[in-house]
Scaffold this active site. Structure first.
Site, short mmCIF file in Angstrom:
data_model
loop_
_atom_site.label_atom_id
_atom_site.label_comp_id
_atom_site.label_asym_id
_atom_site.label_seq_id
_atom_site.Cartn_x
_atom_site.Cartn_y
_atom_site.Cartn_z
N HIS A 196 0.85 -1.21 0.00
CA HIS A 196 0.00 0.00 0.00
C HIS A 196 0.89 1.26 0.00
O HIS A 196 0.86 2.06 0.94
CB HIS A 196 -0.89 -0.03 1.24
CG HIS A 196 -2.11 0.84 1.15
ND1 HIS A 196 -2.05 2.21 1.12
CD2 HIS A 196 -3.42 0.53 1.11
CE1 HIS A 196 -3.29 2.69 1.07
NE2 HIS A 196 -4.13 1.72 1.05
N GLU A 201 -0.68 1.16 -5.82
CA GLU A 201 -0.46 -0.02 -4.98
C GLU A 201 -0.43 -1.31 -5.82
O GLU A 201 -1.43 -1.66 -6.47
CB GLU A 201 -1.59 -0.09 -3.95
CG GLU A 201 -1.79 1.23 -3.19
CD GLU A 201 -3.16 1.34 -2.55
OE1 GLU A 201 -3.85 0.30 -2.41
OE2 GLU A 201 -3.55 2.46 -2.18
O1 TA6 Z 1 -6.00 1.44 -1.02
C1 TA6 Z 1 -7.27 1.89 -1.10
C2 TA6 Z 1 -8.02 1.67 0.18
O2 TA6 Z 1 -8.58 0.39 0.23
C3 TA6 Z 1 -9.06 2.77 0.28
O3 TA6 Z 1 -10.36 2.25 0.09
C4 TA6 Z 1 -8.83 3.34 1.67
O4 TA6 Z 1 -9.63 2.65 2.61
C5 TA6 Z 1 -7.35 3.09 1.86
O5 TA6 Z 1 -7.16 1.79 1.34
C6 TA6 Z 1 -6.86 3.28 3.28
O6 TA6 Z 1 -7.30 2.23 4.07
P1 TA6 Z 1 -6.91 2.28 5.66
O7 TA6 Z 1 -7.49 1.04 6.25
O8 TA6 Z 1 -5.40 2.33 5.74
O9 TA6 Z 1 -7.50 3.57 6.17
#
Ligand code: TA6
Length: 288
Positions: A157, A263
């Site tokens: 991520h 990502e």
């Molecule tokens: O990477 C995209 C995602 O799934 C978004 O939907 C958003 O929720 C982001 O990840 C951040 O997620 P987190 O659980 O770190 O707040």
């Protein structure tokens, strides 16, 4: 030596003689800094918790064994447990002359007590972070140490630091089908050469050919390129102003202008791993 590896109580620091450096928290094996010529390349929220009380808002959180809303199907927190577990430092295992590789391990015993047994597969993870000149690689080896097959999702991520997200173009996704989580999960085919950030953006581009690099351009000039190995999807996320307001540890709120998440992962579907076998996937980020 080509560089130094320093372990402190909560993190590993790697510095190359050529000036590149990274920091990796043992919590989540989260890369929290990647500097080249003294300049930070990853975005980390000013309100990010670095004390293990919650996943780091920024850097490169590691998503495993499930992504996003699929996590509830496994009765796990969003994005699984890898990014909120304390990993073991397995040492330096450099394989290349000009880069330094540090490895981290996770097994069921490292999972936080309140999550133990929620996903009771017999697994082993080895996460490698490899710092080279102008490159940063992250690689995950997943071992099924049981007899039965099981399935998982995995994703890096990565929060890339940019100077102005509204002038960023993300190339390499043309003609790929994506699921738009901002539009309630509708799917569409990407008609544009460039994906730009004009509002809250949250898209899962599925089955992106692995011979395609994803290039992040700032004001038309390539800054980062991402190559994937054995990972079929690319997620593009930027919360934009409204989204940032809703995320408590996203600071400064204007910070959405200085980041873009691109990502690399396999999250559109579930990857099956047979009993006793090993799976490996990774990303190679290159500074343009
Ligand atoms: O990477 C995209 C995602 O799934 C978004 O939907 C958003 O929720 C982001 O990840 C951040 O997620 P987190 O659980 O770190 O707040």
């Amino acid at each position: 030596a080509k560089g130094s590896v320093d372990l402190s109580s909560d993190r590993v620091r790697v510095t190359l003689k050529t000036g590149e450096s990274i920091e990796v928290l043992l919590y989540g094996a989260t890369v929290t800094s990647w500097k080249v010529d003294g300049e930070e390349k990853l975005w980390v929220s000013e309100a990010a918790k670095l004390d293990g009380t919650k996943p780091v808002r920024g850097g490169i959180p590691l998503v495993f064994p499930c992504f996003g809303p699929n996590s509830s199907a496994l009765n796990l927190p969003q994005h699984g447990f890898a990014r909120l577990s304390n990993w073991s430092f397995l040492g330096e295992n450099s394989e290349e002359p000009s880069s330094v590789q540090v490895d981290f391990g996770l097994s069921p015993s490292n999972i936080p007590d309140e999550l133990k047994g929620k996903w009771d597969q017999n697994f082993g993870l080895i996460y490698s972070v490899i710092l080279g000149q102008k490159t940063l690689q992250t690689k995950l080896v997943v071992q099924n140490e049981g007899e039965e097959k099981w399935e998982f999702q995995v994703l890096f991520h990565t929060y890339f630091k940019v100077s102005n997200a509204e002038k960023v173009s993300i190339k390499g996704l043309k003609d790929v089908t994506y699921t738009d989580k901002v539009l309630g999960g509708t799917t569409a085919s990407e008609d544009n050469e460039s994906v730009t950030i004009t509002g809250e953006t949250d898209r899962v581009y599925a089955k992106v050919p692995t011979d395609r690099e994803t290039v992040i351009e700032q004001d038309g000039k390539a800054v980062f390129s991402v190559k994937r190995k054995n990972l079929e999807d690319v997620v593009v996320w930027n919360p934009h102003a409204a989204g940032a307001e809703k995320i408590g540890d996203f600071e400064p709120k204007e910070g959405w202008k200085e980041m873009v998440c691109v990502e690399a992962g396999s999250v559109g579907e579930w990857t099956t791993i047979e009993g006793g076998s090993v799976w490996e996937g990774g990303q190679i980020i290159t500074l343009a």
